[in-house]
Structure formats: C-alpha cells, structure tokens
Enzyme design. Structure first.
Site, PDB file in Angstrom:
ATOM      1  N   HIS A  16     -58.083 -38.366 -25.658  1.00  0.00           N
ATOM      2  CA  HIS A  16     -56.997 -38.153 -24.692  1.00  0.00           C
ATOM      3  C   HIS A  16     -56.787 -39.451 -23.938  1.00  0.00           C
ATOM      4  CE1 HIS A  16     -54.336 -36.380 -21.826  1.00  0.00           C
ATOM      5  NE2 HIS A  16     -55.104 -36.769 -20.835  1.00  0.00           N
ATOM      6  N   ASP A  21     -54.683 -41.440 -21.471  1.00  0.00           N
ATOM      7  CA  ASP A  21     -53.672 -41.447 -20.420  1.00  0.00           C
ATOM      8  C   ASP A  21     -52.852 -42.730 -20.480  1.00  0.00           C
ATOM      9  OD1 ASP A  21     -54.145 -39.027 -18.757  1.00  0.00           O
ATOM     10  OD2 ASP A  21     -56.158 -39.885 -18.632  1.00  0.00           O
ATOM     11  N   ASP A  71     -53.722 -31.878 -20.932  1.00  0.00           N
ATOM     12  CA  ASP A  71     -54.168 -32.293 -19.597  1.00  0.00           C
ATOM     13  C   ASP A  71     -53.215 -31.956 -18.456  1.00  0.00           C
ATOM     14  OD1 ASP A  71     -55.992 -33.465 -17.826  1.00  0.00           O
ATOM     15  OD2 ASP A  71     -55.051 -35.430 -17.981  1.00  0.00           O
TER      16      ASP A  71
END
Lengths: 991, 991
Positions: free
Chosen positions: B56, B58, B180
C-alpha cells in the site's frame, strides 16, 4: 557434512600421489579468474576510490546466531542473514562489475546448505569470477582480547575448510578482515600471517593512535607480530580502514540508513546528482590526504546491511556513473567496485616501504574516557565455560582419533565432535566469549557448548570403551568446581578415569565430592594412593544451592600418561561424622617441598611467598577490592558497561581489611580458607606436589542494593621492583611488555589512570625485577593492570547498572533462575615465583595444564577384569618444549596434527631451542602412512603458500621469501623453532 | 509522454475502422492468459485461502510522493517505491506461482519510465501471465470523503489510461481496491461500477458495522450506489477485507515487521514449522466463520511493504508448502497465491445472493471515541486550493482543445496541461486533499498545483491568443480572494477576460482590487456596465500582510458565453479619497429582487431569510463557535487530530454573542461586514443579480495561547422543522439523507454525540421540512452536522495541539512564514432558500458555478483593434440539466468528452428528465468526425464493458445485463438520464 565430503577424499588421494593441489569444486571446467586477477582496472594518474560493498554479520550479539541467520526477533534488531545472501547473489548477477565480500562462514554455511544445486552453481560462478569474494573466512570474526589461540586456530580452520571444499582455490580468502573487534592482538596478526593472508584490515584502534597515524600517513603499516619467528613469517601488512567499517557520511544507502538516495530523474522533485557528486569528491579528496597512495578504500556497508542489496547497488552504480562522468570535464577521481584484496594489490604495486609495528593495539579507546577494557573480564563465568569447553573439545578430538571409527559409532551410540566444534567456533565471536552480547545470547552460547559437549561425551565414552575394552557406562561430572557429582557422592565403590590431553605425563590433584570420611584408592597398577577427606568449604556450600549435598571432598593425586588415561579405583572405607574441624586460627605459614607461604596472623592475609628450591622470597599481600563503576560525570557521561571499564575513582574500595579464616592441613593439601564478605571468599591452597600456589576465589553475588555498579579485583602487592612494567600474554602465547601510562608507538595522553592501564590477560601475567618474577596463571581471560610498582591487579567479576552505549542495550547485570540475586563466579589463579630467566620453564607447562585439563570419567563399581586401566596414545612423551596443539580426525583416513614449540626464543635457557620430532614414531596405536605440511589454517599446502612481500621502513634487510619451508613435508623429522606451530595432514591407519 | 504514444494513434485508427479493441502492447505475440484465466486452481471441497501479496503505497503522506518513490527521507519513514517494484519483479520471476498486485499508477509510472526496454518486456510478460496484476489502477487511491467526483474521474482516467496504453487489456484492473480511505462514499462505488470494475474491496468501516456484519456474514455485499441510475448500472459487489489490509497476526514477513520467519532447517535452533502451520490453520478456520463461502482472502502486505519482497515470498512459499502438505494427513485447508480478482471470481462462482446496501460508509469510527470526522475539514486552505485548481484545470483542458495545437506551442511558449493533471491527480490521494499528511507534504501538494497552474497558464494564454487574435500578454491574479492583483491595483486602463468553463452562459460578480474611486467599464459590445467602488474590508487588510495595498474593490457584474469568454474594458475615472464611509450601524435588512435578509440590530447577527419570488421566509440566526478539542479523558485518551474529531464537550463555546458591523450598500452589491473577534469575521453579501446569499467567512489565526485546540464551526439555526434529518452530497453528486444518532444499516450505539453525527459535505448540505429547504453550497469539502432540529453546522477551520495517533505524527497546527501566528482561512457559503421540490433547480447550477468558476485574465490598456472580444466554443448552450464534465485533448486528433445529467431522478419537476444532445452540433470551432463511447474511466469501449452479475438478497428482479448501452456510439444523438455520465472519444478537426 563437510567432514565426509567426497572431494576431501580426493584431496587425500592427491596427497598420496604427490599432487599437492586442493581440488576445485566439481564444476570448475570454466577457467576461474578470481582473486587478484579479477580486479577492475584502475587509473594510474588519478585518485582511485575502491568501493567495497560488505556486510558485517555478528555471529551472535543482540540476537543469537540462528536468530540472525533467519531474521528472527527483528523486534530486537532488524537483521536476517539468509536474506542478505539471497539478495546479494541476485544483485551481483545484475551487473558483472559489482563486487561483494563475505566474511563469516558460520552464516554462509547455514545459507549454502539450504540452496538448490542450481543456485550453488550460480554462486560458484560468481566466486570463480571474483564477483563474490570471501575475506577472513573463519567460522566467525573472533574476538582478539579474550580468545585463546588454540580455539581461534580451530575456528579459522573450520571456516576456511568449508570454503576450500566448496569453492577450491577461488574460495580461499587473501585478506584478513577484523573490522569490528575492540582492539587487536599481536598473536592474531601472527596467526593470520601464518595462515597465508597477504594483508589485514581493521576498523578500531585508539583514537590518539589514529590521529597520529593520520597525520603521519601511517594508517597502513607492516606489523611484525612475533619476537621469535623469523621475518617475514609473522609479518602482516595491516590497513586501518578510513571510517571504522562504515561508509562515509551521507553515503549509506542500505535499508537501515537514512541517507538520501541518488535522485537522477530530472522529471521528479529533488534531483540531486550534482550535489551527491560534489559531496563525494570532497570526501574522497580529503580521505586521500591521510593515506599514502593514489588508492583509497571505502567500506560501503555495515552491520547486517545488504539485506536488500538493491538499495546499495542501485545507488552505487549511479555514483560510479556520475562521478566518473566528471572525468570528461577534468575530474581526477576514479571510482570503482573493488574488494579488500584488489585494494591491497594496488598498495602492493605501489612498492613503498611501510612503518613497522611490533607491539599490539590494546587497549582500545574511542574517547578520552571510553576505554574498552571492561570486556576483558565481562561475563567471567562464560569465559571460563568457553575455556573448559575448549579443553573438552581437544580431548574429544584426540579420543576420536585414538579410538578409531568406533569413537563415532560405538556402544554408546552415535557421537560427534562437530557439534562442539561449531559451538566453540561461534563462541570465539567478538561478541561471544568477549561477554558483550545480550544475556539471552550469552545463554545461547552456553547452551550450544553444553549441547556440543553432550555429543562429545558419546565420542569420549565410545573411544574409551574401544581403548579400554570395557563398555561400562561412563559418567561425567561437570560441576566438580562446586563439589557436585551424584555418582561419587553416593557410590561406595567407583573408578575414576583420568584422561590427559597433553603430550607429556601430568600429575594432578583430584577433588571429588563425597559423603564418607575415609576411602581407599588404588592406581592402575593396584598401588594404594594417598588420599585425604576434607570438609567442603562454606563458600561452596553457599553457591551449590540445591544441586548437591556432599559434605566432604576426597583429595588425591593422580598421574596420567601423554594423550592417555589412568584408571583409579575408589572404595569407601568409613561413613561417619565429618572430618576433624578445621583450625579457625590463621596459621603463620603453609608450605610444601617447593613453596612456603606466610600469612599475617592479624589480618589473615597472605604476607610472603618463597620458592624453596631457588631460595627466593618476596613480600606478598593479596586482597580484594571493588571499583565503583562510573555512571557518568561532568567530564563525560560514559558509564562502565559490558565493553567499557570506567571506575569513578582511581582508588578502589577495600572489601575487608581482614579475612576470617579456616585452615585445612593434610598430607596431600593444605588450605587457608579466607572469608572477606558474604560475597567474597578465597581458598589459598597448596598441594603437596605443586610448584604453584592456588588462589581459588569465589565472588558474588555482587551486592547492588546501594545502586552502585561494582568491578571486583584482586590485587597482589609485592616487594618486586617492577618499575611500572608488567607483562601479559597475547591470546595465550607470546608475552608483551606493558608500561604504566605508556604506549610504545605514540606519546600517550593518559586520561583514565586505571582503565587506560588495563590489558587483556588470556592465560598469564607477570611482574618482575632482576631477581624475582611473580607469574600469575589464570583459568580464563581477564583484564588486569599494574597500577603501582610491585603490584598486579586482576579484575574478577563485574556487575553494572548501566548500559555503556555501544549497542548491546543492557547493563551487564548477570543473574539467573539459580542465582536470582546475582551470579556467583569461582576461579583460580596459580602463582609461581621464579628467577626471571627460568620462569617460563614453570609458567609455560603450568598454563598448558590449565588450558588442557585432564578429563575425569566415572564408572560404578570395580573395573571389569579385562579392562585396560592405563593407556597412552603416544609412543613417548614429546619433549618439554613441544605442545601437541591439535590432533583431530580430518577425513576417514587422515588426521590433522599441529605441533607447537611453546617457548619464545630467549625465554628459557633450557627450552628456547629448536627441537625435532619424528612424526612416524609419534603414535602408539596409529601407523602414519603419509604426511604433508599445511599452512596454519590447513587450507593450503605449506609449500604452495606464497605471500606478498612488504618492505618495512626501518628494516634494511630484504626479507627472504617463505619458500624456506618447502621440503619439510618430505621428511618424517620435523623441527620446531621457538613459537613455531607446524600443521600436518597425516594419512593414518589404526594398528 | 503517453499522450503522444504511437499506440494511441493506433487506437484512434481502430476507432475509425470500427475495430473497437484497445491494442495490446507491441510485444503481445505471446498469447496472454491474464485476468480471471490466470488464476490458480482451487479445491472445491476445502477452505481455500487466497493469499494476496500487496503493498500500500501512499501517494504522499509522511513524505512527498517523490520522496516515497525514491526512498528519500527514510528518517521520517522507511519507504522507497522504486525498490519495491524492483524487488517484486525480481521475486515474481523466481517462481511462476507467485502473484502481486499493484495499485497506484502515480508510482508505477515513475518507475516504468526509468526501466530499460528489456525490463519493460519482462514486466509485460508478467502482466500478460497474470503474475503481476493491477488493481484499482488510478493515479492514486483517492480519498472518498473530501474529493469531488470530477477530479476523481480525472485521476482514475489518467492512471488507467497509462495502464491501457502500456499493457493493453491485461493491464486493465478488474477490481477496485480502496483499502485505506477513512470511510467510503456511495458516489465512489457508483463511479467504480461505471468504470467497469467487477468488485470493490476495502479495509475500513465503522467497528459497530463490522461487528454486525461479521455476525451476520455480511462482510461481502452488493452496494447499489445510486438512487437514479438503473440497476445494475451503479451496483458494485463490495468486500470488506478481514484484517484491514494487513496480514493476520503473526504472519507479517516484511522487513518492516517483526514476526518470526518460518524456520524450517531442523539443524538450526528454533525450528517452528509445526507451530506456524498450527497457528495459520486456527486463523484461517476462524476467519472462515465470518464469511459466506469456502474462500477467504488474506492481504499479505501493508504500507510500503515488499521493498525487499524476498522476505515475504520466501516465507509465503514455505507457508503454502507446509500448510498444503497437511492435506495428506487430512487437513481441509488449501492455501494459494491469489489476487483480488481471482478471489472475486470464486465468490462469483459461488452463485449466492448478497446483502444489498444503499447508503454509504460514513462516518468511520474505529472505536467508541474515535470518529474520523475531523479530516472532513482538516487543512481548509489546501482543500480550497485543490478545488480552485480543478476549476483551473478544466478551463485549461477546454482551452487546449478549443485553441487547437497552438495552445500547446503558441506565442507564450510551450505549455502543457499534464503537469496540472498530475498535480491534481496526486492531490486526490487519501492523505492529500484529506488534510491528513504532514505539513511539509501538504506544502508539496500545493507547490505541485501551483507549478501545474503555471504550465497551464501558458496553454490558456496561447489558446486565448489563438481564439482572440491578440497576442497581448495576459496576467493572472490568483490572490483576488484577498484583494491582491498588481495589475488592477496600478493600471489606469486594462481589460478583463472572463472565461466561463460551463456549457451555459453565466453571470458573475467580479471584485477587483483597485486604488481609484471611480471607473468606467464597457462590455464586449462596448456597452457600459454598472460598477461600484467599495472599500476593502478590515478583515482583508488584516490578512494580506505585505502582499497588496489596494484600498478599494471595483465590483461589477459580468457575463460570459458557454465555454467561452467575454472581454471587459476598465478605465480609471477618478483617483482620490476612498469611497464614502460605510455605515457602522447594522441595517435592519438588505435585499435584492430575489432575497431579503434581516439582521437583529442588537446583536448584528442574521435574523431571517426570505425568498421574495417564492414568498417563503424562515427565521435564521447564524454565528461562530468553537469546540474545545479533546486531549483525551478518562473514557479514552483519544485526542482530536488531523483525522479524528473529538470535542471535549458537546457544547461549543460561542465566539461572540454580538457582531460589530459595517455596511456597504451599493447598486451592485450590499454587504454587512461582521466582526466577531480578531480571528473571526464575516461579510454577509448580496449581489444585485444573485439568488444566493453569500457568507464570506474569515477565520484565523486560531488563538492557542490558552493551550486549547480549537475546531471552529459556523451554525445556522432556523425555524425549519427538520426532524433530526439533514442531507449531504456524496462527492459533489447525489444527495444522501442523514439522521441524528442513526445509521440506516445497523442499530447505532452513539458514543460521540457531536463527532458521531458529522458527515462530509463536498459541495452542499441542506435541511428541510415540508415547505422550506435551506441549502448551503460550500466552496470546498467540509465536515458538518445537524445536531439540533432546524440547525446546520459546518466546521470551517481546526487548530489542534495533539497528534491523534493515526500515524501522521504531527498535531494539525498550521502556520507558515506568512502566517507565523497561525493560518488564516477565508471561504464562502452560499445560502439558498427554496421550496423543497424546486430546490435542486437552484442548488445544482449554483454548486456547478462554484466548482467551475470563471477564470479572469488581464491585459494592460485597451484591446488591440482586431481582437475578438467574445467567443463561445459551443454552437449553443447545453440544456440546463446537462453539465459538460470533461473536454480534454486525448491524442492529436481526438478529444475526450464527458456529458453529465446533473439532476437526480425525482429531484426536479423540470430537470429530472432524460435529455438529448447532438454531439455533431456541439462545438463552434471543431468538426466532430467520429465518436465512440467509452466507459466512465475511458479505458474500455462502452459496448465491450461486461461486468459480473451479482444477485442481491432483497431484489427479486434479475438485473438486465449492461448490454443495453450497446449501440449508443453509432448515433450522434446521445440521451442522458438523471445522474448519468457518458464518456466519448471524439475524432475532431479544427474548423
């Protein structure tokens, strides 16, 4: 595993046919261009920067060796060696220019055996092309201050053997690499020279020494590491790395670092290529100012780095690209992937002369109040356990050979010496026996040693069964130091086998815990042996806790033949009350035929020591003190810790001015038992046949209710006029002179009057004047110093309440389930008083007897009728100057033998002479069919060992090449000169 | 880059020939078996555990997007995406069973363009074999609470286009993946459905909701995401992941984790295979209890994991091996490498019916006092800047098309819209516009937007030069909100170009900072325009600091044609003293022909609002308050922070009971300027031609001398009987009903009476009863609630002193060089009062005017003689229901067009009707040569878009397949039904 490798069998065949080449791996059709031939070209007219990608993988420290291997317990420290090797191999394959060095074979071995054969092929190719290079290559990177040469040679041999068998010549390291150990022993340098290394690099030395060497460009030097061996036999080119073993500031690109990566995409933010190149050139040029040649080295890596090697290599590729691109616009800096050996080759090609060094690199300080002299003593129990384990391992190795194949698979099952060999090898690591690991890791080392010894016990039992003809079960009592041995405590009739691992007969005093009050003992020939029963001391009863209840000890003298055993039969004569009470009044003196020891009746302390043979006598008082460990002060916030010794005052606290005493005086032993405090006691002991006075100290648990860390010493104050000199051994071999507040190679500014005068004592220390030499032989590595004239102090135990900020992250505060209030440690110091020119004749054999102590085995009842009660593996004892250092099975038909001249030149009128031994007539049970000499680490034929020649600045004589040794292997007679160790592979058959 | 890809030209050719297939990459000779076909086999009679390796990443959070890409600033957070992709590709190649999904195209794009062509080939093969699968695939994983649908569609289109052009069909994600974001918007689900995704997975939802869904096995459901669109057009299968997006406890094998690796070498310590398998089976079986099928998914990864993918894969390989090996002894668990689409396929094959959901997943709470409702307002200035930037980007896109090729390379140099497109795309990230990033990252987003706008200004200037025939330099004034514009402040004669990005004419009030007191203005036809000069407000003078000195503002009304501009000429008539002083007494009322607003003369506050056309009137008071941010209490130590809103009391502090006022009353505008505190002021403003009352608030710097964090709201208290209901939009589109202390899908236990009743307001909120609807249109995303009947509160600004422990590690305490005492924020709320059935007719166009605001450009002096002063890009205005959402250049000969029906069904009697537009007759300057319809994200031909059909539990009717849309592309006439967005690729030529 490796011990049964078919390729090693091939090596032995070569030996027989005279083809003295170690075989390459089976896949070496491809011509190998490894080693010096595989180095990248450099540019003669430029500053060449050798980038050396490397990882430093501690064989245990904050985590155990297997936790490090697997990357377990990353909550303690992020480190996983399996992934490092995975990743490095992957990344080396991506660019043939890339290089990597690997050091610790304990890890590489673990990794290798998990790899597929295709991966193994791939790695072999990398090694054959010099892209992956092994340096150092021992099982671990040993500690230099607290290790004994015997165990160091073993662990190096094990690591290098694995590399040799796996990779052949391309796997043989050319360079020794001790980047992390906390100071450097001369004996290590000597060993590395004799192992064939062309050079040696390290990272840590005293900060004052470094400053001077930088100014004078003496960071690269020639270390002449022996007073006895003929140069260049122990000469070792030594390089001090520029930045410890870390990369220069701002250029650490590991996942464990935070330095900015090279951002070279102009479309993204923060393009920084120009900045990186500029910073690099500044660093390279300034580093070049403090080295001699137009080559400099940069260590691009650090602890457990390269787990994700891509980060490093991706950025290093870019660094090389962009820095060298500047050459087009006039830059004179050339960067390249390199290895320590490639760098060394360039230094050698420079054909310069180099500063000569003959002392060592102890003590190590990295700041004015930061002397790494605490670890000389840290974890004294582990240090002793390691030393005993070495003794047990040598016994195990010898008996494995002497007992033949039955040793490994005999009546008691399958045994092996490998487990203990490996355990001993990892225990040599510079955060193992050094005592600088976390508590749980210390426990792991001890557990491995214990497990190894379990495996060896089977070998020993099998071998003794074969040699004696008796399969009676043998019991081992590993807790005799605290008078615990279930068999002797309960048995009315038992035998004691005494195995002597030395190559000469020994006489030794045995003390067995018993509950009877009278025994009869007979020797192997049935002759009665004098014995006495004495009460177990108060101190022993205090530390045994619930592990033994013997009230008495049976004391008697035993003798065992060289590399052999004697069997003694013991029968209970009388149960009953404990023996006569001891005298509570201190006697004026105790003495035997060799020594007389007097006591001050007012204090209970020693007052003098006399040698009755030489008719010499000195005043000698001895007592116990503790330094109050600093927890930092206004000068420096450095506290004492696992590494660092820093007392907060130069005056230690005395534990007691007086000793309460008890006395035991019998025909075989005399003891004055001294009681200084609930946590300090001592037995002053003189055996009837001993030339040494034994001081058996028991220290602990050190009280910390006062929140003061304590470092306990014993101090011997004598009338000897030592003139601020004292002497310590280096790794158990050659002696080095020490002088208070002085270093031989630079003008010392002393900043720590105690810690800065401490040195490692591995096996002995002495003080002397023209007429008297008092030698203290220790049973483990300890730190010590001579702070006052005629005085010698030895640190025995330490308990500290602060971490010393060198990474271990724990205060050195040992306690355990059995010792919840703190560890109690017991040990022995052996004192001998001699005339200086003859002292070595006493302390050399004495120290060897402590290092390789007889092993006792016990059997119930009488020996069965046809049991052979006495045996020697040798046809005759070796001459007094010769020590049998190694006898171990190598392959099914070969054994490795090391013979050592255990005296220095000039040390003894009698013994410091060359001595010759006939190998063919050595063993009593083995026929030696062939012999070939190896280098010290047994990874190269001795006559093929050619080393780079280096010219010292202060030595006009050009050193002769080492070829002088060629030809030795063609004769059975081998001559040993002082301090020489010679290593042989023997083809043997059991008679 | 991609915009000029030759392959896209090929796509256009296909379009012309009727071959409506997106081309694969040029290297697609090898038959591709990607997507569902490439899934590993499962076992029907076992529990199948789908292990999904993922990272993941960002697109900015604690570090900027480029810092994350390069692995820079690892001191802040260890994360380097370049290395992640390097490593994953390497590891995928080692074992064809392995799978990986990648999500964020902003990162993948950065990596891809740095790769060699051979590496690109390798990656294409991995994609074609389904070993590397893209999921979601937008430029970023957008925030759902604070984003506007327009920008979300753009960023998804950009990311998916890159994948399409690079990888063809195998690069098209099948699954949306919002693991998320902090709560989930229904409009996002609707968009994903229309983008062709077969399913959607996320990780975060209210803990009470999750508990209920676990118990009832409703963690997998069918989300019907639109009230207006015909099912299954906006139906989206939605799965809630079992463990957020993390691996199960004990099974995290990334370098960022500390879980024990699988230690499977029996020769080493700590062999743990049996333990690992046992723990895994327990977890798998217990997870299976809360899901419906015999398939479960485990997300094996987390934030920035897989930088060293070897750690994960090596252990996953072993896990699969050892767990499946247990099947031989009866285990019924089968583990496999998988992807979300492979898992989804198995759920689909299960052929079950699924719970139907029609509301959304806001607000999100992960604990009783942990409502993630603060970020709805966090960083209000950034939120507004992002919204303006979207408006500017749409203008830039439109003018790039309308101006033709000269727009990109014209008299003002090379411009591009890509920079701003990318900046806007990263700004949609769920830690960007959400306000939950670190301050330095927020600065980076703003800097990117500013830089993007610089590039776009060149496009706009070039385009306007081409359209107007004048190359006079154009100036942009981006600080008009604080009355700063150097040109208008100093110039005696200038023109103002007003570009209208809406597809209908707009009338708009312009306010220009000036220093004169009288001006004449003429419109494009030379007609004079009413104007007034009013003094700059005190509040504005306070916040401008040293960036402008205008004392007055020139106010006048402008009109601009659809997708076109009008040019107004302004001449100074009179310098001199400032205009007449304003009245310091609050007037009783201000009014224009549409609205009347009364004030309480005692307090200076609003007291009522009347719509003069509908003759309706409500009581309305409005004031400012602040909640005292909790810093934790005995119930929970949760403080308010960037994510979390937690007032320490449900009663906010009033800032002032009274407002000091000044009044400006002119023919074009009337203002009551209210002053509540040095840090809170407001202008209540009514333009002559406006149906909306403007409340321009200025808040800050919030005082923190009292060490109290403050969350400032404005509250509208009305006489409307709203019965605890209020309404908010979802991402700027459909409205959702909200009810106090209520959730439509579960029995809420309310634990935070304020924060638990807050919802995101993207563009508007309203309260209503049978007769009155008060709608508030906002100029940015904000949080708000209706805590009391008839009341609506909106949070405007927050300043907090504690981090809220969700990772950002900073208190939300904004200040800067210009605002060292804290950020001052200004914004506008537009109020309209209507009859509920007609309210949308006002607020829909009103909100669009705020979202896409006219762009003003300025030139010195008079326009040159042949300048075209007025222009429209459309042949005619589009019907009121139709919004031109997208008009942007796609390839040199094609443009992307999106038309949107901007009314919901049932929302308006007039406008909630299907409406038809003729594409061929759309543009005034472009000939449309061909048209083909695409899905919403423009990565698939609309008639090729087939989605999995899912059966809801509560819906008897079997949904018709989406094929109903086939055939639309064959005709120029396109019909839009309420809330429909249709996307077209047009082949055009400039007339």
């Amino acid at each position: 595993m490796a011990a049964l490798s078919p390729r090693l069998v091939a090596a032995v065949l070569c030996l027989l046919t005279g083809v003295l080449t170690f075989p390459l791996g089976p896949d070496s059709e491809r011509p190998a261009t490894c080693g010096y031939e595989s180095c990248h070209a450099t540019k003669a007219n430029m500053l060449n920067v050798h980038l050396v990608p490397h990882t430093h993988d501690d064989v245990g420290w904050l985590k155990t060796v297997d936790q490090y291997f697997y990357g377990d317990r990353n909550d303690i420290q992020h480190a996983g060696v399996q992934y490092i090797l995975d990743s490095v191999v992957d990344q080396l394959l991506k660019n043939p220019d890339r290089r990597f060095i690997y050091v610790e074979t304990a890890f590489f071995y673990r990794w290798w055996k998990q790899q597929s054969s295709s991966m193994q092929q791939t790695v072999k190719q990398l090694v054959n092309e010099g892209r992956l290079e092994f340096v150092n290559g021992g099982w671990c990177m040993s500690d230099e201050a607290t290790t004994h040469y015997s165990a160091v040679i073993d662990q190096m041999t094990m690591g290098l053997r694995f590399l040799n068998e796996t990779f052949g010549a391309c796997g043989r390291p050319r360079v020794a690499w001790h980047i992390d150990p906390f100071g450097h022993a001369r004996e290590h340098a000597s060993m590395f020279a004799q192992m064939g290394y062309d050079g040696f690099f390290f990272g840590r030395l005293d900060y004052q020494d470094r400053d001077r060497r930088m100014r004078s460009k003496e960071q690269e030097l020639l270390w002449r590491a022996s007073d006895s061996l003929t140069p260049p036999m122990a000469d070792l080119f030594t390089g001090i790395l520029p930045n410890g073993y870390n990369p220069p500031t701002g250029f650490c690109w590991d996942q464990l670092c935070d330095d900015p990566p090279i951002r070279d995409d102009p479309d993204l933010e923060d393009y920084n290529v120009d900045d990186v190149v500029k910073r690099f050139l500044v660093i390279a040029n300034s580093q070049a100012m403090v080295y001699k040649t137009n080559h400099i080295i940069m260590t691009m890596g650090s602890d457990f780095q390269y787990e994700n090697a891509n980060l490093w290599y991706k950025n290093l590729d870019k660094l090389i690209l962009y820095v060298n691109a500047k050459q087009a616009s006039g830059s004179r800096v050339n960067v390249l992937y390199s290895t320590p050996s490639c760098y060394l080759q360039e230094l050698h090609r420079a054909n310069l002369s180099w500063a000569l060094k003959t002392d060592d690199f102890f003590p190590y300080a990295d700041g004015a109040h930061d002397f790494w002299t605490g670890f000389f003593t840290s974890r004294p129990a582990l240090k002793r356990y390691e030393r005993i384990s070495n003794s047990n391992l040598q016994t195990c190795n010898q008996l494995e050979v002497l007992g033949g194949p039955a040793s490994r698979k005999g009546p008691f099952g399958e045994g092996d010496s490998q487990t203990l060999k490996k355990a001993m090898a990892v225990a040599q690591h510079h955060d193992a026996v050094s005592g600088t690991e976390k508590q749980h890791v210390a426990n792991d080392y001890a557990r491995r040693l214990a497990q190894g010894w379990q495996h060896c016990q089977v070998v020993v039992s099998n071998s003794l069964a074969a040699l004696s003809g008796s399969s009676a079960e043998r019991f081992y009592c590993d807790n005799l130091n605290i008078s615990v041995c279930p068999l002797t405590e309960s048995s009315k009739k038992f035998s004691v086998g005494v195995y002597n691992p030395l190559a000469r007969p020994v006489s030794w005093s045995v003390r067995l815990p018993v509950n009877g009050t009278a025994y009869v003992i007979s020797d192997p020939k049935g002759k009665p042996v004098d014995c006495e029963v004495v009460p177990v001391s108060r101190a022993t009863r205090g530390v045994r806790r619930s592990r033994g209840f013997a009230v008495n000890e049976l004391v008697f003298q035993v003798q065992a033949p060289p590399l052999g055993y004697s069997t003694y039969s013991v029968s209970l004569l009388q149960d009953g009350p404990p023996p006569a009470p001891t005298h509570h009044r201190t006697p004026t003196a105790i003495q035997n035929k060799f020594l007389r020891v007097t006591f001050d009746p007012d204090t209970g302390l020693l007052s003098s020591l006399s040698n009755l043979e030489t008719e010499q006598s000195i005043k000698l008082t001895q007592n116990f003190y503790w330094y109050n460990a600093s927890d930092g002060n206004s000068e420096s916030n450095q506290p004492s810790g696992a590494y660092i010794f820093r007392p907060n005052s130069s005056t230690p606290f005395i534990i007691s001015e007086f000793a309460k005493t008890e006395t035991v005086q019998t025909s075989v032993v005399q003891e004055v038992r001294q009681w200084f405090a609930p946590w300090v006691s001592q037995v002053v002991r003189l055996y009837a046949d001993s030339r040494a006075l034994e001081l058996e100290w028991t220290v602990g648990p050190l009280p910390i209710d006062d929140s003061l860390g304590k470092e306990v010493i014993t101090r011997l104050d004598t009338s000897i006029k030592s003139s601020e000199f004292f002497y310590t051994d280096s790794n158990g071999r050659e002696m080095l002179q020490r002088k208070k507040d002085f270093r031989p190679t630079w003008n010392l500014k002393q900043t720590e009057p105690i810690a800065g005068n401490y040195y490692p004592i591995n096996s002995r220390a002495f003080i002397k004047d023209d007429v008297d030499q008092l030698t203290v032989v220790t049973d483990r590595s300890q730190g010590g110093g001579s702070i006052h004239n005629g005085s010698l102090e030895i640190m025995l135990h330490r308990r500290l309440l602060h971490d010393d900020a060198r990474g271990v992250g724990e205060p050195l505060n040992e306690f355990s389930r059995i010792f919840p209030e703190g560890l109690v440690v017991r040990g022995r110091l052996l004192l001998s008083l001699d005339r200086p020119p003859a002292a070595a004749d006493t302390h050399r054999p004495l120290a060897q007897e402590v290092v390789l102590q007889p092993l006792l085995t016990f059997t119930h009842g009488d020996p069965s009728p046809n049991t052979r009660l006495e045996f020697s593996g040798l046809q005759a004892a070796l001459p007094p100057a010769v020590h049998l250092l190694t006898l171990t099975q190598w392959d099914p038909d070969t054994v490795l033998l090391r013979l050592e001249h255990q005296f220095q030149s000039q040390e003894s009128k009698v013994n410091s002479q060359p001595v010759t031994v006939n190998l063919q007539k050595l063993f009593s049970t083995l026929d030696v069919l062939g012999v070939s000499e190896l280098n010290l680490s047994a990874n190269q034929w001795r006559d093929e060992m050619t080393r780079m020649a280096w010219t010292p600045q202060t030595d006009k004589m050009t050193s002769p090449p080492l070829k002088t040794f060629r030809g030795h292997s063609s004769t059975w007679e081998v001559t040993l000169k002082p301090m020489e160790i010679r290593t042989f592979l023997l083809r043997v058959s059991v008679r």
